[in-house]
Design an enzyme around this catalytic site. Sequence first.
Site, mmCIF file in Angstrom:
data_model
loop_
_atom_site.group_PDB
_atom_site.id
_atom_site.type_symbol
_atom_site.label_atom_id
_atom_site.label_comp_id
_atom_site.label_asym_id
_atom_site.label_seq_id
_atom_site.Cartn_x
_atom_site.Cartn_y
_atom_site.Cartn_z
ATOM 1 N N ASP A 9 -40.698 -26.179 25.201
ATOM 2 C CA ASP A 9 -42.072 -26.537 24.839
ATOM 3 C C ASP A 9 -42.065 -27.897 24.148
ATOM 4 O OD1 ASP A 9 -44.584 -26.770 23.703
ATOM 5 O OD2 ASP A 9 -44.584 -24.752 22.838
ATOM 6 N N ILE A 10 -42.775 -28.835 24.700
ATOM 7 C CA ILE A 10 -42.758 -30.201 24.178
ATOM 8 C C ILE A 10 -43.350 -30.299 22.764
ATOM 9 C CG2 ILE A 10 -45.003 -31.010 25.051
ATOM 10 C CD1 ILE A 10 -43.535 -33.549 26.046
ATOM 11 N N ASN A 23 -56.378 -35.201 31.143
ATOM 12 C CA ASN A 23 -57.294 -35.583 32.224
ATOM 13 C C ASN A 23 -58.185 -36.692 31.694
ATOM 14 O OD1 ASN A 23 -59.820 -34.375 31.074
ATOM 15 N ND2 ASN A 23 -58.599 -32.509 31.270
ATOM 16 N N GLY A 31 -52.521 -26.045 30.527
ATOM 17 C CA GLY A 31 -51.162 -26.568 30.630
ATOM 18 C C GLY A 31 -50.670 -27.218 29.349
ATOM 19 N N ASP A 33 -51.522 -30.011 28.081
ATOM 20 C CA ASP A 33 -52.669 -30.575 27.344
ATOM 21 C C ASP A 33 -53.215 -29.542 26.346
ATOM 22 O OD1 ASP A 33 -54.736 -32.292 26.666
ATOM 23 O OD2 ASP A 33 -55.814 -32.111 28.569
ATOM 24 N N SER A 121 -48.308 -34.399 36.147
ATOM 25 C CA SER A 121 -48.842 -34.056 37.487
ATOM 26 C C SER A 121 -48.073 -32.951 38.221
ATOM 27 C CB SER A 121 -48.947 -35.289 38.401
ATOM 28 O OG SER A 121 -49.988 -36.142 37.989
ATOM 29 N N GLY A 123 -47.970 -29.799 37.442
ATOM 30 C CA GLY A 123 -48.589 -28.491 37.239
ATOM 31 C C GLY A 123 -49.869 -28.380 38.039
#
Length: 167
Positions: A9-10, A23, A31, A33, A121, A123
């Site tokens: 997990d980032i 987006n 996701g 984001d 991109s 996901g």
Amino acid sequence: MAITILKGDITGQRVDAIVNAANSSLMGGGGVDGAIHRAGGPAILDECRALRASKYGRGLPTGQAVATTAGRLDARWVIHTVGPVYSADEDRSALLASCYRESLRVAGELGAASVAFPAVSAGVYGWSAESAAQIAVDTVRASGTEVDDIRFVLFNDEVYAAFEREM
Ligand code: AR6
């Protein structure tokens, strides 16, 4: 410059800047984001709103990047970039490469020494793990960035394996 790949997990990364696969609206989403906004708290969205009200009235264009605070995250900044949606009819690789280049340019301007990237991109936006990994690794390697610690933090096994092959 060191490039490493990690699984996980980032949002838990202790780095100067975490890149968000956002987006154009900058108003959050699912996701990575969603995970970044949940973990970082409302300060991130507040700054995103301010950016929409000032510089990006029509949204952040695909392939560009912009930084905000990281709120409660360990990182100092979140760098939001907008990847292209995959298209079978049109080659959008240059836009995906631009996400990595522009994020590193912003990181350099901030003076960030360490940056963590997700697989932009790969996901909801529909790119195959293979092509997402190839563009990510090639672009970062060729970037000439002054950031010296670059990590790809990959959430799923298939994407991790693709980055591992690419490295
Ligand atoms: N840490 C690291 N990687 C993650 C995490 C996490 N916590 N969560 C998911 N991933 P996606 P996109 C991986 O869909 O394709 C959003 O709704 C995930 O497994 O997050 O660029 C935005 O608001 C995948 O490999 O981003 C946009 O509308 C990678 O992150 C849209 O999705 C990217 O998946 C952007 O789509």
